[in-house]
Write an enzyme that holds these catalytic residues in place. Structure first.
Site, PDB file in Angstrom:
ATOM      1  N   VAL A 168       0.927  -1.242   0.015  1.00  0.00           N
ATOM      2  CA  VAL A 168      -0.110  -0.143  -0.201  1.00  0.00           C
ATOM      3  C   VAL A 168       0.654   1.411   0.024  1.00  0.00           C
ATOM      4  CG1 VAL A 168      -1.848   1.302   1.308  1.00  0.00           C
ATOM      5  CG2 VAL A 168      -1.908  -1.231   1.130  1.00  0.00           C
ATOM      6  N   CYS A 169       2.064   1.266   0.920  1.00  0.00           N
ATOM      7  CA  CYS A 169       2.939   2.308   1.007  1.00  0.00           C
ATOM      8  C   CYS A 169       3.360   2.783  -0.508  1.00  0.00           C
ATOM      9  CB  CYS A 169       3.930   2.171   2.008  1.00  0.00           C
ATOM     10  SG  CYS A 169       3.418   2.157   3.433  1.00  0.00           S
ATOM     11  N   THR A 170       3.738   1.626  -1.304  1.00  0.00           N
ATOM     12  CA  THR A 170       4.418   1.853  -2.767  1.00  0.00           C
ATOM     13  C   THR A 170       3.437   2.574  -3.674  1.00  0.00           C
ATOM     14  OG1 THR A 170       5.815  -0.140  -2.268  1.00  0.00           O
ATOM     15  CG2 THR A 170       5.315   0.667  -4.495  1.00  0.00           C
TER      16      THR A 170
END
Length: 219
Positions: free
Chosen positions: A45-47
């Site tokens: 998700v962070c990517t």
């Protein structure tokens, strides 16, 4: 939530980033600044989120808004991770700095600790938090998401537009407002003052209470 929140002053920390050492107050300067944290490097998700921030960077720059990411891994890890972010994002470059916090000290001072998510060693991870900081170095708005839920970038843009407009005029933005739509005049402004402040005029909604507090205008 406890700790740093809306109305509080941003701590004047020095942080190590992918762009070198940064003093937070110097970095904010006279601009609105978005500081956003992520649970960890090389996570799905962070990517997608950092890729989206890169894609929206021009929109924020047009508004004079600066960006600063934060993750608990070190700078070298961030630099390697950026390669993945840019590849996923079809080559769109990550032009904003990403701060390192391997000792989890910065996330504590910025109130970005996730109470539930921990790494393999049992240390708390950063939450999926976002602070919008004003030129006065105060927190103007905060979003806090669980690790399972990615941010909505259009909502971040909408919030920034609202904050900037409210900093220039005595107005507030109503539900689902978007740039270009009517805003409401602050209740502290009398009708006489409103006529002077808003030369385009304003429309007062007729309500059963006969109170004239719901006044729309365009700025």
């Amino acid at each position: 939530m406890p700790g740093l929140t809306v109305g509080d002053s941003l701590p004047n920390l020095q942080v190590d980033t992918t762009h070198g050492k940064i003093n937070l107050h110097d970095y904010v300067g006279d601009s609105f600044t978005i500081i956003f944290s992520h649970p960890g490097d090389f996570t799905p998700v962070c990517t997608t989120e950092l890729g989206a921030m890169a894609a929206y960077a021009d929109k924020f720059a047009e508004r004079g808004v600066k960006l600063l990411g934060l993750s608990c891994d070190d700078v070298q890890s961030h630099k390697e991770w950026i390669k993945d972010i840019e590849a996923y994002n079809k080559g769109k470059k990550v032009t904003y700095p990403i701060a390192a916090d391997p000792n989890r000290e910065i996330i504590k001072q910025l109130n970005m600790v996730d109470p539930d998510e921990k790494d393999a060693s049992g240390q708390n991870l950063p939450s999926r938090a976002l602070h919008i900081v004003g030129p006065d170095k105060k927190i103007k708005l905060s979003f806090l998401y669980p690790a399972s839920t990615g941010r909505n970038m259009e909502e971040v843009v909408r919030a920034v537009d609202s904050l900037i407009k409210a900093s220039k005029h005595k107005i507030a933005t109503p539900v689902n407002w978007k740039e270009g739509e009517p805003v409401v005049i602050a209740p502290s402004v009398s009708n006489d003052e409103a006529r002077k402040m808003f030369p385009k005029g304003f429309q007062t909604v007729d309500l059963p209470s006969n109170k004239d507090y719901l006044r729309f205008t365009n700025v």
